[in-house]
Design a protein around this motif. Structure first.
Motif, mmCIF file in Angstrom:
data_model
loop_
_atom_site.group_PDB
_atom_site.id
_atom_site.type_symbol
_atom_site.label_atom_id
_atom_site.label_comp_id
_atom_site.label_asym_id
_atom_site.label_seq_id
_atom_site.Cartn_x
_atom_site.Cartn_y
_atom_site.Cartn_z
ATOM 1 N N SER A 1 59.140 73.868 79.763
ATOM 2 C CA SER A 1 57.961 74.315 79.032
ATOM 3 C C SER A 1 56.752 73.453 79.373
ATOM 4 O O SER A 1 55.648 73.966 79.606
ATOM 5 C CB SER A 1 58.247 74.275 77.526
ATOM 6 O OG SER A 1 57.106 74.650 76.790
ATOM 7 N N PHE A 2 56.958 72.137 79.417
ATOM 8 C CA PHE A 2 55.866 71.230 79.765
ATOM 9 C C PHE A 2 55.366 71.484 81.178
ATOM 10 O O PHE A 2 54.149 71.495 81.437
ATOM 11 C CB PHE A 2 56.328 69.779 79.628
ATOM 12 C CG PHE A 2 55.426 68.802 80.338
ATOM 13 C CD1 PHE A 2 54.194 68.465 79.817
ATOM 14 C CD2 PHE A 2 55.806 68.253 81.557
ATOM 15 C CE1 PHE A 2 53.354 67.590 80.487
ATOM 16 C CE2 PHE A 2 54.980 67.376 82.229
ATOM 17 C CZ PHE A 2 53.750 67.041 81.691
ATOM 18 N N CYS B 1 48.397 66.873 79.091
ATOM 19 C CA CYS B 1 49.331 67.958 78.793
ATOM 20 C C CYS B 1 50.501 67.489 77.930
ATOM 21 O O CYS B 1 51.109 68.273 77.209
ATOM 22 C CB CYS B 1 49.871 68.559 80.095
ATOM 23 S SG CYS B 1 48.651 69.477 81.029
ATOM 24 N N LEU B 2 50.823 66.213 78.041
ATOM 25 C CA LEU B 2 51.868 65.596 77.218
ATOM 26 C C LEU B 2 51.170 64.478 76.458
ATOM 27 O O LEU B 2 51.195 63.333 76.874
ATOM 28 C CB LEU B 2 52.978 65.026 78.099
ATOM 29 C CG LEU B 2 54.213 64.462 77.412
ATOM 30 C CD1 LEU B 2 55.008 65.581 76.766
ATOM 31 C CD2 LEU B 2 55.091 63.723 78.406
ATOM 32 N N LEU C 1 60.231 62.610 79.517
ATOM 33 C CA LEU C 1 60.939 63.883 79.637
ATOM 34 C C LEU C 1 62.403 63.619 79.978
ATOM 35 O O LEU C 1 62.775 62.505 80.301
ATOM 36 C CB LEU C 1 60.310 64.761 80.732
ATOM 37 C CG LEU C 1 58.869 65.221 80.515
ATOM 38 C CD1 LEU C 1 58.341 65.908 81.780
ATOM 39 C CD2 LEU C 1 58.763 66.167 79.322
ATOM 40 N N LYS D 1 53.084 74.407 81.443
ATOM 41 C CA LYS D 1 51.767 74.065 80.906
ATOM 42 C C LYS D 1 50.980 73.227 81.909
ATOM 43 O O LYS D 1 49.785 73.470 82.147
ATOM 44 C CB LYS D 1 51.934 73.296 79.590
ATOM 45 C CG LYS D 1 50.629 72.859 78.941
ATOM 46 C CD LYS D 1 50.923 72.093 77.642
ATOM 47 C CE LYS D 1 49.631 71.609 76.996
ATOM 48 N NZ LYS D 1 49.911 70.848 75.743
ATOM 49 N N LEU D 2 51.648 72.262 82.521
ATOM 50 C CA LEU D 2 50.994 71.383 83.496
ATOM 51 C C LEU D 2 50.525 72.180 84.716
ATOM 52 O O LEU D 2 49.431 71.944 85.243
ATOM 53 C CB LEU D 2 51.965 70.285 83.922
ATOM 54 C CG LEU D 2 51.460 69.258 84.936
ATOM 55 C CD1 LEU D 2 50.270 68.488 84.372
ATOM 56 C CD2 LEU D 2 52.580 68.300 85.328
ATOM 57 N N VAL E 1 62.583 71.776 77.068
ATOM 58 C CA VAL E 1 61.315 71.100 76.800
ATOM 59 C C VAL E 1 60.635 70.740 78.112
ATOM 60 O O VAL E 1 59.419 70.907 78.272
ATOM 61 C CB VAL E 1 61.556 69.838 75.945
ATOM 62 C CG1 VAL E 1 60.273 69.034 75.809
ATOM 63 C CG2 VAL E 1 62.074 70.222 74.572
ATOM 64 N N THR E 2 61.406 70.246 79.074
ATOM 65 C CA THR E 2 60.852 69.873 80.379
ATOM 66 C C THR E 2 60.240 71.080 81.073
ATOM 67 O O THR E 2 59.113 71.016 81.584
ATOM 68 C CB THR E 2 61.953 69.272 81.280
ATOM 69 O OG1 THR E 2 62.476 68.090 80.656
ATOM 70 C CG2 THR E 2 61.401 68.907 82.643
ATOM 71 N N MET F 1 56.160 60.925 83.525
ATOM 72 C CA MET F 1 57.063 62.027 83.173
ATOM 73 C C MET F 1 58.501 61.535 83.056
ATOM 74 O O MET F 1 59.246 61.992 82.197
ATOM 75 C CB MET F 1 56.937 63.152 84.208
ATOM 76 C CG MET F 1 55.642 63.937 84.089
ATOM 77 S SD MET F 1 55.551 65.404 85.154
ATOM 78 C CE MET F 1 55.131 64.660 86.734
ATOM 79 N N VAL G 1 48.806 64.588 83.325
ATOM 80 C CA VAL G 1 50.059 64.546 82.585
ATOM 81 C C VAL G 1 49.825 64.067 81.159
ATOM 82 O O VAL G 1 50.385 64.611 80.203
ATOM 83 C CB VAL G 1 51.084 63.638 83.301
ATOM 84 C CG1 VAL G 1 52.352 63.495 82.467
ATOM 85 C CG2 VAL G 1 51.427 64.208 84.672
ATOM 86 N N THR H 1 57.669 67.618 66.481
ATOM 87 C CA THR H 1 58.943 67.373 67.157
ATOM 88 C C THR H 1 60.109 67.786 66.270
ATOM 89 O O THR H 1 60.146 67.454 65.090
ATOM 90 C CB THR H 1 59.084 65.882 67.522
ATOM 91 O OG1 THR H 1 57.934 65.472 68.269
ATOM 92 C CG2 THR H 1 60.336 65.639 68.366
#
Length: 333
Positions: free
Chosen positions: A180-181, A203-204, A171, A184-185, A177-178, A167, A200, A239
Motif C-alpha cells: 500500500s505504501f 509518504c510515510l 516497513l 502511494k510512493l 502495508v508495504t 524504508m 519517503v 495504526t
C-alpha cells in the motif's frame, strides 16, 4: 513439502502439478493474502468456481465444504476451496478433505502462526501432494526485493540509498502495508521517477514513524510515561493494534538476538541509546516469556471480543513497568 515463497511461485507457474492443497501460514497477514490472491490469479480461478469458508464455520458447513471440493464445476474451469483461520484443532477435518479420493478442487488453507511440529504443519510439510509456505515478516533482503520489484515495475528509475534505509527501518512487518505504501510512493514521485529520502518521509510521515520507534524503544528501556505518550500518538495515527503486536514481536526478537547472540542491529541514532539500555537490563528468559505472551495477545485480539486497543494498552503498560523495575534492579547491583 516445506516451501519458501519462491517454491510457491514456481509451483504456481507449473499450475500446481502434482499438488492438491497448500497451507499458507504465519504472522504476516498481508503476505498470506498476497499469496492466496496470487494462487487465484495464476490458476485462473473464476469467481463462480471459488468457495471460501472461515474455520469457525467448518463444523456447521462440513457437507457443503465436501460437496464443493469433490464435485466438478458445472460451468467448466478449475475449482478452488479456501479455508481461512485454521488451527491444529481443525487438522482431522482438513486431512480428510485434502486426502479425499474424490477431491476435484484445489485447496488453499490459511492460518496465523502455527507451532513447529504441530499437527497442521506436519500434515502439509510431510505430505507428498501437499505444500506449506510460511509468511514471516520480511527481512532486509526480501523487503529490498519487494521494494525494488514494485517500484521499478511501476517505472521508477532510481532509489536513493538513504530512502531505502528509511524504508528498511519502517516497513516489513506486513506485506500488505508495504504494498500500500509503495503504491502511494509511486504516485507521489510520478513526475521525477526518482525516490528520495524526502519523498519517503512525506509518504510515510516521520511523525508516525518516530512515534512507533518511541513506543517500541521506550517500552523496552523502561520509560513508562514516554511509552504511553508514544502509544497515544501511534493510535491517533490510525495504526491497527494487531500491527503493533507484530511490531513488538519483531522488536523483542531483535532484542533476543542481541542479548543471547550479540547480534546488534543497525540502529537509527535516535533510538540506539534506548536499545542498548534494553540489552543491558533484559535477561534472555524474560524476553522469551514476552514473545510467548505476544502470541497469546494476538490470539486474544482476534477471538475474545475484547477491544484490541484496550488489551494492547494494558499489555504495554505492564511491560514498560517491568522494564523499569529491571533497570532499577540492575542499577542496584
Amino acid at each position: 513439502m516445506k516451501w519458501k515463497e519462491t517454491d510457491f511461485n514456481d509451483a504456481l507457474s507449473r499450475q500446481m502439478a502434482n499438488v492438491s492443497a497448500v497451507l499458507i501460514y504465519g504472522p504476516d497477514a498481508g503476505q498470506i493474502d498476497e499469496l492466496a490472491d496470487k494462487a487465484i490469479e495464476k490458476l485462473s480461478i473464476d469467481s463462480s468456481n471459488l468457495f471460501a469458508i472461515d474455520a469457525n464455520e467448518l463444523r456447521e458447513k462440513t457437507d457443503a465444504l465436501f460437496a464443493e471440493a469433490c464435485s466438478p464445476s458445472l460451468l467448466g474451469g478449475r475449482r478452488m476451496v479456501m479455508i481461512a483461520g485454521v488451527g491444529d484443532s481443525d487438522t482431522a477435518l482438513v486431512k480428510e478433505l485434502v486426502l479425499h479420493t474424490s477431491l476435484d478442487a484445489f485447496i488453499v488453507i490459511t492460518a496465523a502462526e502455527l507451532r513447529a511440529g504441530g499437527s497442521m504443519r506436519s500434515l502439509f510439510e510431510d505430505g507428498g501432494r501437499l505444500g506449506a509456505v510460511a509468511c514471516y515478516a520480511d527481512d532486509e533482503n526480501s523487503l529490498g526485493k519487494v521494494i525494488r520489484d514494485s517500484l521499478f515495475a511501476a517505472g521508477i528509475k532510481s532509489i536513493e540509498p538513504d530512502a531505502m534505509q528509511y524504508m528498511f527501518r519502517h516497513l516489513g512487518a506486513d506485506r500488505g502495508v508495504t504494498r500500500s505504501f509503495l503504491k502511494k510512493l509511486t504516485l507521489y514521485v510520478d513526475d521525477t521517477k526518482v525516490v528520495t529520502l524526502d519523498d519517503v518521509e512525506k509518504c510515510l510521515p516521520d511523525a508516525g514513524a518516530v512515534s512507533l520507534d518511541d513506543f517500541l524503544y521506550s517500552l523496552t528501556a523502561g520509560h513508562i510515561a514516554a511509552t504511553q505518550l508514544a502509544l497515544d500518538r501511534v493510535f491517533f495515527d490510525g495504526t491497527e493494534p494487531v500491527m503493533l503486536v507484530r511490531m513488538l514481536d519483531i522488536h523483542f526478537k531483535k532484542l533476543l538476538a542481541a542479548v543471547s547472540g550479540g547480534q546488534m542491529p543497525k540502529l537509527f541514532w535516535k533510538v540506539a541509546e534506548k536499545f542498548n539500555a534494553a540489552v543491558r537490563i533484559w535477561p534472555e528468559s524474560e524476553i522469551i516469556g514476552v514473545l510467548s505472551r505476544l502470541n497469546e495477545l494476538e490470539r486474544q485480539t482476534k477471538t475474545t471480543g475484547m477491544p484490541a486497543e484496550l488489551l494492547l494498552r494494558d499489555f504495554a503498560l505492564k511491560l514498560s513497568v517491568r522494564a523499569a523495575k529491571l533497570a532499577i534492579k540492575r542499577r542496584g547491583k
